[in-house]
Design a protein around this motif. Structure first.
Motif, PDB file in Angstrom:
ATOM      1  N   UNK A  29       0.827  -1.220   0.000  1.00 36.91           N
ATOM      2  CA  UNK A  29       0.000   0.000   0.000  1.00 36.91           C
ATOM      3  C   UNK A  29       0.856   1.263   0.000  1.00 36.91           C
ATOM      4  N   UNK A  30       2.083   1.189   0.546  1.00 37.02           N
ATOM      5  CA  UNK A  30       2.924   2.381   0.606  1.00 37.02           C
ATOM      6  C   UNK A  30       3.791   2.594  -0.611  1.00 37.02           C
ATOM      7  N   UNK A  31       3.768   1.689  -1.578  1.00 36.68           N
ATOM      8  CA  UNK A  31       4.677   1.800  -2.720  1.00 36.68           C
ATOM      9  C   UNK A  31       4.177   2.761  -3.803  1.00 36.68           C
ATOM     10  N   UNK A  32       2.951   2.662  -4.286  1.00 39.11           N
ATOM     11  CA  UNK A  32       2.563   3.477  -5.449  1.00 39.11           C
ATOM     12  C   UNK A  32       2.452   4.958  -5.120  1.00 39.11           C
ATOM     13  N   UNK A  33       2.816   5.799  -6.082  1.00 39.48           N
ATOM     14  CA  UNK A  33       2.658   7.249  -5.958  1.00 39.48           C
ATOM     15  C   UNK A  33       1.636   7.701  -6.993  1.00 39.48           C
ATOM     16  N   UNK A  34       0.403   7.702  -6.564  1.00 43.76           N
ATOM     17  CA  UNK A  34      -0.689   8.178  -7.396  1.00 43.76           C
ATOM     18  C   UNK A  34      -1.830   8.586  -6.478  1.00 43.76           C
ATOM     19  N   UNK A  35      -2.648   9.488  -6.942  1.00 42.76           N
ATOM     20  CA  UNK A  35      -3.773   9.937  -6.139  1.00 42.76           C
ATOM     21  C   UNK A  35      -3.324  10.601  -4.844  1.00 42.76           C
ATOM     22  N   UNK A  36      -3.783  10.081  -3.726  1.00 42.75           N
ATOM     23  CA  UNK A  36      -3.518  10.686  -2.422  1.00 42.75           C
ATOM     24  C   UNK A  36      -2.030  10.767  -2.127  1.00 42.75           C
ATOM     25  N   UNK A  37      -1.303   9.653  -2.334  1.00 41.16           N
ATOM     26  CA  UNK A  37       0.131   9.646  -2.039  1.00 41.16           C
ATOM     27  C   UNK A  37       0.891  10.702  -2.827  1.00 41.16           C
ATOM     28  N   UNK A  38       0.502  10.901  -4.077  1.00 43.35           N
ATOM     29  CA  UNK A  38       1.201  11.865  -4.924  1.00 43.35           C
ATOM     30  C   UNK A  38       0.961  13.288  -4.437  1.00 43.35           C
ATOM     31  N   UNK A  39      -0.288  13.616  -4.088  1.00 41.53           N
ATOM     32  CA  UNK A  39      -0.579  14.960  -3.604  1.00 41.53           C
ATOM     33  C   UNK A  39       0.074  15.224  -2.252  1.00 41.53           C
ATOM     34  N   UNK A  40       0.065  14.221  -1.382  1.00 37.50           N
ATOM     35  CA  UNK A  40       0.733  14.383  -0.084  1.00 37.50           C
ATOM     36  C   UNK A  40       2.224  14.603  -0.292  1.00 37.50           C
ATOM     37  N   UNK A  41       2.826  13.885  -1.242  1.00 36.76           N
ATOM     38  CA  UNK A  41       4.245  14.064  -1.537  1.00 36.76           C
ATOM     39  C   UNK A  41       4.531  15.495  -1.990  1.00 36.76           C
ATOM     40  N   UNK A  42       3.721  16.028  -2.895  1.00 38.06           N
ATOM     41  CA  UNK A  42       3.933  17.389  -3.401  1.00 38.06           C
ATOM     42  C   UNK A  42       3.818  18.402  -2.267  1.00 38.06           C
ATOM     43  N   UNK A  43       2.800  18.253  -1.423  1.00 36.62           N
ATOM     44  CA  UNK A  43       2.634  19.195  -0.316  1.00 36.62           C
ATOM     45  C   UNK A  43       3.793  19.076   0.673  1.00 36.62           C
ATOM     46  N   UNK A  44       4.266  17.852   0.917  1.00 35.35           N
ATOM     47  CA  UNK A  44       5.403  17.670   1.817  1.00 35.35           C
ATOM     48  C   UNK A  44       6.661  18.325   1.251  1.00 35.35           C
ATOM     49  N   UNK A  45       6.840  18.228  -0.065  1.00 34.39           N
ATOM     50  CA  UNK A  45       7.980  18.873  -0.709  1.00 34.39           C
ATOM     51  C   UNK A  45       7.927  20.389  -0.497  1.00 34.39           C
ATOM     52  N   UNK A  46       6.760  20.968  -0.705  1.00 35.94           N
ATOM     53  CA  UNK A  46       6.623  22.421  -0.543  1.00 35.94           C
ATOM     54  C   UNK A  46       6.834  22.843   0.904  1.00 35.94           C
ATOM     55  N   UNK A  47       6.294  22.067   1.832  1.00 37.56           N
ATOM     56  CA  UNK A  47       6.491  22.396   3.252  1.00 37.56           C
ATOM     57  C   UNK A  47       7.974  22.327   3.619  1.00 37.56           C
ATOM     58  N   UNK A  48       8.658  21.264   3.178  1.00 36.74           N
ATOM     59  CA  UNK A  48      10.084  21.127   3.471  1.00 36.74           C
ATOM     60  C   UNK A  48      10.895  22.248   2.813  1.00 36.74           C
ATOM     61  N   UNK A  49      10.524  22.620   1.608  1.00 35.23           N
ATOM     62  CA  UNK A  49      11.247  23.695   0.918  1.00 35.23           C
ATOM     63  C   UNK A  49      11.090  25.014   1.652  1.00 35.23           C
ATOM     64  N   UNK A  50       9.880  25.293   2.111  1.00 28.09           N
ATOM     65  CA  UNK A  50       9.668  26.523   2.889  1.00 28.09           C
ATOM     66  C   UNK A  50      10.470  26.468   4.183  1.00 28.09           C
ATOM     67  N   UNK A  51      10.472  25.316   4.850  1.00 31.79           N
ATOM     68  CA  UNK A  51      11.231  25.187   6.089  1.00 31.79           C
ATOM     69  C   UNK A  51      12.715  25.413   5.879  1.00 31.79           C
ATOM     70  N   UNK A  52      13.271  24.842   4.813  1.00 30.79           N
ATOM     71  CA  UNK A  52      14.682  25.068   4.507  1.00 30.79           C
ATOM     72  C   UNK A  52      14.934  26.517   4.121  1.00 30.79           C
ATOM     73  N   UNK A  53      13.981  27.111   3.424  1.00 27.49           N
ATOM     74  CA  UNK A  53      14.139  28.480   2.949  1.00 27.49           C
ATOM     75  C   UNK A  53      14.169  29.489   4.097  1.00 27.49           C
TER      76      UNK A  53
END
Length: 458
Positions: free
Chosen positions: A31-55
């Motif tokens: 269940x944790x392997x595929x990146x589509x739907x919910x997992x993909x959107x959560x990944x994108x939001x996590x990337x943006x949150x981490x980028x803001x935190x680093x910034x």
């Protein structure tokens, strides 16, 4: 005795007692392997949150991004598939991991391309130079994650592993390097990410190997053996450069520590001589010192150089300049940074002192105003009724406290102010009796001062 010890160790370290069913573990991993739907959107939001935190250099924001990131799924899937010899699971895990890595790089690079804050903070720089310690963190963290994943009851192990191994920040740091053309940042961050991925998968592989989970049967045993050897070889190849980096960092830290100790003991303790700035270059074994005040003689400088081997600095090059006239641009920058750091430190100390004093006063006022304080005066309305029994001329009464804190303790002088409006005026003798009664009513622990004013005529 040996049998008792073996039984004790087997009981304490048994991993199968609360293990989930193999089918349940397999379903959780897949269940944790595929990146589509919910997992993909959560990944994108996590990337943006981490980028803001680093910034903005915010540790709390970066931790939040690591908690919501779903990157652990395909990495654990690769290790699990290698242990159970499920080649399909390994292939799906690799595809998902490559997809997630690509999306993370693109999204983070776009963010850092658009943001007006382009300076690299300490949180971002910390993800550009991996060491052996990162290998150990990924190895032990991945093992803890694998144990937690295979339990019946879910716990806080997986979120803790996500924070410890820090998969998301290195990817966002790589995006920063890509957006700003800092190729060293890009390479270092991707290397740190690859270390985390490989050793989380490797530790998952080792833990799953210890558990009684069904394994896929191959017709060709040589093929199964090759799969395991590839995992082991990849782990060793990834760890080797990190050992070299770790040795360099340890050597740099040792040089800096020894050089600072040398400067402090050989120059700062010279009467009338002050170290204005010091620049330490570990890669070149160079110590650059600017002195002010009393000039040191050539004999004193030679004596200082003779002490370098005592600080394990025998090969270090010591450059000493004396007088403000020898300040260069690097000295000016170092001096400015030193002054700013000192001012910031003093401001923080002053703030801590003010907060401590405020806490003392608050504690003291709470103690004084507490109804459990023995002998304290009652509220003004109740005290007015008591006073009017003996002094009916009192029409209004107010209470306040004047606190003068001591300089070095919570003990302080407290004066209770009792303000009265009377009609007619109280004679002086009656005022004295009232003050004495109020002092007794307060328990004798507080000074009482009486302010009497005639009440306005109705």
């Amino acid at each position: 005795m040996l049998a008792i010890l073996q039984r004790f160790l087997r009981t304490r370290f048994l991993l199968t007692e609360d293990m989930a069913e193999p089918a349940e573990i397999q379903a959780a991993v897949e269940a944790g392997i595929p990146f589509q739907g919910t997992n993909l959107w959560v990944l994108i939001f996590a990337i943006l949150v981490a980028s803001v935190g680093l910034n903005v250099n915010s540790t709390a924001v970066i931790i939040g991004a690591m908690l919501i990131s779903p990157l652990m799924g395909p990495i654990v899937g690769i290790g699990f598939g290698a242990a159970t010899l499920e080649l399909g699971l390994i292939r799906r895990g690799f595809r998902s991991l490559l997809t997630a890595t690509g999306i993370s790089l693109v999204v983070s690079a776009l963010y850092f391309r658009l943001t007006p804050l382009i300076d690299a903070g300490t949180e971002l720089l910390a993800r550009t130079q991996p060491t052996t310690w990162d290998v150990l963190i990924a190895l032990f963290g991945g093992a803890a994650g694998a144990v937690g994943l295979t339990r019946r009851a879910r716990s806080n192990v997986i979120p803790g592993v996500a924070i410890a191994t820090a998969l998301m920040p290195p990817l966002c740091t790589a995006g920063y390097g890509l957006a700003t053309a800092h190729w060293a940042y890009l390479g270092g961050a991707l290397y740190l990410f690859s270390i985390n991925c490989v050793f989380i998968s490797f530790s998952t592989f080792l833990v799953v190997q210890l558990l009684p989970l069904p394994k896929h049967a191959f017709a060709d045993k040589q093929h199964a053996r090759r799969v395991r050897l590839v995992i082991l070889g990849l782990a060793l190849l990834t760890a080797a450069p990190s050992v070299y980096l770790a040795i360099g960092i340890v050597q740099e830290g040792t040089f800096t520590h020894n050089a600072k100790q040398f400067i402090d003991e050989q120059f700062n303790q010279q009467p009338g001589t002050y170290v204005v700035t010091s620049r330490l270059v570990a890669s070149e074994q160079r110590i650059n010192v600017l002195l002010a005040g009393q000039r040191l003689t050539p004999a004193q400088l030679r004596a200082a150089r003779t002490h370098l081997p005592q600080y394990h600095l025998a090969n270090a090059q010591l450059v000493v300049r004396q007088g403000i006239a020898h300040v260069d641009s690097a000295d000016a920058q170092a001096l400015r940074s030193s002054v700013l750091a000192d001012v910031r430190s003093r401001n923080e100390q002053t703030l801590v002192s003010y907060e401590g004093r405020l806490a003392q006063l608050q504690q003291l006022l709470n103690h004084i105003g507490s109804p459990t304080t023995g002998g304290g005066l009652p509220p003004a309305a109740d005290l007015l009724r008591e006073v009017q029994v003996e002094h009916p001329a009192v029409r209004q009464l107010g209470l306040s406290r004047l606190v003068v804190p001591a300089a070095d303790s919570l003990r302080a002088d407290t004066t209770v102010i009792v303000a009265l409006h009377t009609r007619p005026a109280l004679p002086p003798a009656e005022q004295q009796r009232l003050v004495a009664w109020l002092q007794l009513r307060a328990g004798g622990r507080q000074s009482v001062q009486l302010l009497v004013a005639p009440a306005a005529a109705p």
